[in-house]
Write a protein that holds these residues in place. Structure first.
Motif, short mmCIF file in Angstrom:
data_model
loop_
_atom_site.label_atom_id
_atom_site.label_comp_id
_atom_site.label_asym_id
_atom_site.label_seq_id
_atom_site.Cartn_x
_atom_site.Cartn_y
_atom_site.Cartn_z
N LEU A 172 0.81 -1.21 0.00
CA LEU A 172 0.00 0.00 0.00
C LEU A 172 0.85 1.26 0.00
CD1 LEU A 172 -2.64 -1.14 2.64
CD2 LEU A 172 -2.85 -1.20 0.15
N TYR A 173 2.09 1.18 0.47
CA TYR A 173 2.98 2.33 0.54
C TYR A 173 4.41 1.81 0.47
CZ TYR A 173 2.56 0.78 5.38
OH TYR A 173 2.50 0.01 6.51
N PRO A 174 5.37 2.67 0.12
CA PRO A 174 6.73 2.21 -0.17
C PRO A 174 7.43 1.41 0.93
CG PRO A 174 6.44 4.43 -0.98
CD PRO A 174 5.20 4.08 -0.21
N ASP A 175 7.16 1.66 2.20
CA ASP A 175 7.85 0.94 3.28
C ASP A 175 7.10 -0.30 3.75
OD1 ASP A 175 9.87 2.80 3.24
OD2 ASP A 175 8.92 4.07 4.75
N ASP A 176 6.09 -0.72 3.02
CA ASP A 176 5.26 -1.87 3.37
C ASP A 176 5.98 -3.14 2.90
OD1 ASP A 176 3.10 -3.45 4.06
OD2 ASP A 176 1.82 -2.76 2.42
N ASN A 177 6.94 -3.63 3.68
CA ASN A 177 7.86 -4.68 3.24
C ASN A 177 7.40 -6.11 3.49
OD1 ASN A 177 9.58 -2.67 2.43
ND2 ASN A 177 10.70 -2.65 4.35
N LYS A 178 6.19 -6.35 3.89
CA LYS A 178 5.77 -7.69 4.30
C LYS A 178 4.81 -8.36 3.32
CE LYS A 178 6.52 -6.31 8.97
NZ LYS A 178 5.95 -5.38 9.86
N LYS A 179 4.75 -7.89 2.10
CA LYS A 179 3.77 -8.43 1.16
C LYS A 179 4.38 -9.26 0.05
CE LYS A 179 0.64 -6.22 3.45
NZ LYS A 179 -0.37 -5.30 3.10
N ASN A 180 5.71 -9.45 0.07
CA ASN A 180 6.40 -10.24 -0.95
C ASN A 180 6.29 -11.71 -0.59
OD1 ASN A 180 7.92 -10.68 -3.21
ND2 ASN A 180 9.82 -9.91 -2.36
N HIS A 181 5.99 -12.57 -1.56
CA HIS A 181 5.81 -13.99 -1.31
C HIS A 181 6.76 -14.81 -2.17
CE1 HIS A 181 2.20 -13.28 1.06
NE2 HIS A 181 1.98 -12.31 0.21
N GLY A 182 7.28 -15.87 -1.57
CA GLY A 182 8.18 -16.76 -2.30
C GLY A 182 7.40 -17.87 -2.99
N CYS A 183 7.99 -18.37 -4.03
CA CYS A 183 7.39 -19.45 -4.80
C CYS A 183 8.52 -20.29 -5.35
CB CYS A 183 6.56 -18.84 -5.93
SG CYS A 183 5.69 -20.04 -6.92
N ARG A 184 8.39 -21.59 -5.29
CA ARG A 184 9.41 -22.45 -5.87
C ARG A 184 9.57 -22.16 -7.35
NH1 ARG A 184 7.82 -27.70 -3.32
NH2 ARG A 184 8.62 -27.09 -1.31
N GLY A 185 10.78 -22.18 -7.83
CA GLY A 185 11.05 -21.85 -9.23
C GLY A 185 10.35 -22.77 -10.21
N ASN A 186 10.37 -22.39 -11.46
CA ASN A 186 9.76 -23.15 -12.56
C ASN A 186 8.25 -23.29 -12.36
OD1 ASN A 186 12.35 -23.51 -13.56
ND2 ASN A 186 12.63 -25.35 -12.34
N SER A 187 7.63 -22.22 -11.96
CA SER A 187 6.21 -22.25 -11.60
C SER A 187 5.33 -21.67 -12.70
CB SER A 187 5.99 -21.44 -10.33
OG SER A 187 6.72 -22.01 -9.27
N ASN A 188 4.07 -21.94 -12.56
CA ASN A 188 3.05 -21.33 -13.41
C ASN A 188 2.34 -20.26 -12.61
OD1 ASN A 188 3.38 -23.03 -15.73
ND2 ASN A 188 2.50 -24.67 -14.51
N TYR A 189 2.15 -19.12 -13.21
CA TYR A 189 1.51 -17.99 -12.56
C TYR A 189 0.20 -17.67 -13.25
CZ TYR A 189 5.80 -17.13 -10.04
OH TYR A 189 6.87 -17.28 -9.20
#
Length: 176
Positions: free
Chosen positions: A153-170
């Motif tokens: 929601l704002y530039p310092d909102d650092n907790k919204k990034n999610h990991g995903c195993r590589g070679n994935s379908n999005y």
């Protein structure tokens, strides 16, 4: 001459890097109106009428990738025109990021070690379309409005990034 242990480490690193491959992105328009999705640094852009999908392949090693939907667009036969939201310099096939407001699906594919991808939704630059963004081995992110809890929601909102195993379908879905 390298020691056997050093040779083994180099072989394993080379194997990990060569295993990294492209990720497939399926972008769907569930809106009752036309959306012109765009993607950078690969993909460009296209027109999706209601119910249509667009598939792009994003190579491993891609960082700072983005997908967004544009609305209210009109393009000539040469691919030049304008969009009311998300416009990217008047081009159908974007090489630049879109102009706010725009709901962004952001991603990094196999950039750090060839095995992990990272993805998020951002409304830091505004909100123009409801969006779901998911990874086949991760969680579904939903953004139904300007203050959606799954999005940055704002530039310092650092907790919204999610990991995903590589070679994935999005999957990116507008108007889920």
């Amino acid at each position: 001459m390298a020691s056997p242990a050093a040779s083994s480490v180099l072989f394993l690193l080379a194997a990990m890097i060569s295993c990294a491959s492209a990720a497939t992105f399926t972008i769907k328009n569930n809106c009752p109106y036309t959306v012109w999705p765009a993607a950078t640094p690969v993909g460009g852009g296209t027109q999706l009428n209601p119910g249509q999908t667009w598939t792009i392949s994003v190579p491993a090693g891609t960082k700072s990738g983005r997908v967004w939907g544009r609305t209210g667009c009109s393009f000539n036969s040469g691919g030049r025109g304008h969009c009311q939201t998300g416009d990217c310099g008047g081009a159908l096939s974007c090489t630049l990021s879109g102009q706010p407001p725009l709901t962004l699906a952001e991603f990094t594919i196999g950039y750090t070690n060839g095995a992990n991808d990272y993805y998020d939704i951002s409304v830091i630059d505004g909100y123009n379309l409801p969006m779901d963004f998911s990874c086949s081995t991760g969680m579904n992110l939903h953004c139904g409005g300007p203050r959606c809890p799954d999005a940055y929601l704002y530039p310092d909102d650092n907790k919204k990034n999610h990991g995903c195993r590589g070679n994935s379908n999005y999957k990116v879905t507008f108007c889920p």
